[in-house]
Design an enzyme around this catalytic site. Structure first.
Site, mmCIF file in Angstrom:
data_model
loop_
_atom_site.group_PDB
_atom_site.id
_atom_site.type_symbol
_atom_site.label_atom_id
_atom_site.label_comp_id
_atom_site.label_asym_id
_atom_site.label_seq_id
_atom_site.Cartn_x
_atom_site.Cartn_y
_atom_site.Cartn_z
ATOM 1 N N GLY A 37 0.868 -1.160 0.000
ATOM 2 C CA GLY A 37 0.000 0.000 0.000
ATOM 3 C C GLY A 37 0.910 1.217 0.000
ATOM 4 O O GLY A 37 2.027 1.184 0.543
ATOM 5 N N ASN A 41 4.712 1.747 1.707
ATOM 6 C CA ASN A 41 5.923 1.889 0.906
ATOM 7 C C ASN A 41 6.673 3.163 1.248
ATOM 8 O O ASN A 41 7.912 3.177 1.328
ATOM 9 C CB ASN A 41 5.568 1.892 -0.587
ATOM 10 N N GLY A 219 10.637 13.127 -15.489
ATOM 11 C CA GLY A 219 10.938 13.620 -14.145
ATOM 12 C C GLY A 219 9.741 14.202 -13.422
ATOM 13 O O GLY A 219 8.620 13.693 -13.518
ATOM 14 N N ASP A 246 5.869 6.335 -4.799
ATOM 15 C CA ASP A 246 5.908 6.328 -3.338
ATOM 16 C C ASP A 246 7.242 6.873 -2.831
ATOM 17 O O ASP A 246 7.303 7.539 -1.793
ATOM 18 C CB ASP A 246 5.680 4.911 -2.813
#
Length: 310
Positions: A37, A41, A219, A246
């Protein structure tokens, strides 16, 4: 301490399948399972960076037991909200160049369970420096669930990072999250605008204080009321992109915790994201690659964009 809330956690199962292609039978080279999840992370990456983090998450059923056991084995500080349903699973198939993800919807949360998640979050906010809210809302959660959580963080005068998309994101904007982190596709879906800068400015007008947009191999783009900044890796990185966003949130939360500005946050986030793609599992990153990339990257202000003003 950075507090992350994951309303819809999972047991993340990753299959390494070289040469994977759909509609065919494959032998799996390697299997890995871990608590997952988005918020989990983020906390895992923060821990690897030496930043204290704590996860708040609802857990239930046999899969919840597996998640709980892995959190303990990994030494991840966490606070659990017991629920009656079984925690979901996600499956990622990585061929070494890219990945395919299968995400279950998750268990239905009752109104009582949702209120318990709010209460558990509030219990840890006095010790937090930043609040991170990340991932999908589970079935049964209120449509403005993230708005409620953002408002909680704001009551404690904390910076709030929101990584969500779709209706859950839009419903949270009036609560004024400090930073939201959509990708380019999510930006267009939320606003109907193809240009990321234009879309970001619309979401700022709707309530977000700033937008950090993931543009894939191009990016990151950061937009706030003062203008815009960009930072991109020197070249595209092949691997497992699951969890790269994340890691961007982890770098952002760490920067907010130290009152860093975009010129410091963006290179760190880009380097950490690229280094995560080079690792086979979400929540982990290639440390030498991260250090090498971080030393080579700088953020630049994007011209042609007047301040929004108040």
């Amino acid at each position: 301490m950075i507090l992350t809330v994951t309303p819809n956690p999972a047991l993340d199962v990753t299959y390494a399948v070289p040469g994977f292609r759909p509609h065919a039978s494959h032998r799996v080279a390697e299997v890995a399972a871990q608590a997952g999840g988005k918020g989990v992370n983020v906390a895992r990456v923060l821990g690897a960076l030496g930043r204290p983090a704590r996860c708040v998450l609802p857990l239930g059923g046999p899969t919840g037991e597996s998640v709980r056991a892995e959190l303990a084995a990994a030494g991840l500080d966490h606070a659990e909200v017991p629920i009656g349903g079984d925690t979901r699973r996600t499956v990622t198939v990585s061929d070494g160049t890219d990945a395919t993800a299968l995400n279950e919807p998750g268990p239905v949360l009752t109104a009582t369970e949702w209120d318990a998640l709010l209460g558990e979050t509030a219990r840890h906010l006095p010790q937090a420096s930043v609040l991170v809210l990340a991932g999908s809302l589970p079935p049964g959660a209120p449509a403005d669930g993230y708005g409620q959580l953002v408002a909680l963080g704001r009551q404690f005068h904390l910076p709030v990072v929101l990584d969500a998309d779709g209706p859950a994101l839009l419903a949270a904007l009036p609560a004024r999250p400090t930073v939201i982190k959509p990708n380019a596709v999510e930006l267009t879906a939320a606003t109907g605008l193809p240009d990321p800068r234009d879309a970001a400015r619309v979401l700022i007008r709707r309530g977000a204080e700033s937008v950090l947009a993931s543009l894939g191999p191009d990016g990151l783009l950061a937009v706030d009321r003062q203008g815009a900044w960009r930072c991109a890796p020197p070249a595209a990185v092949a691997g497992n992109p699951t969890g790269a966003g994340d890691s961007v949130v982890a770098a952002l939360a760490a920067g907010l915790s130290g009152n860093a500005g975009w010129p410091a946050v963006l290179p760190d986030a880009v380097a950490l994201s690229a280094a995560t793609v080079l690792h086979p599992r979400a929540g982990h990153f290639d440390v030498p690659a991260y250090r090498r990339l971080r030393a080579s990257l700088t953020a630049t202000r994007v011209g042609g964009l007047a301040p929004l003003g108040l």
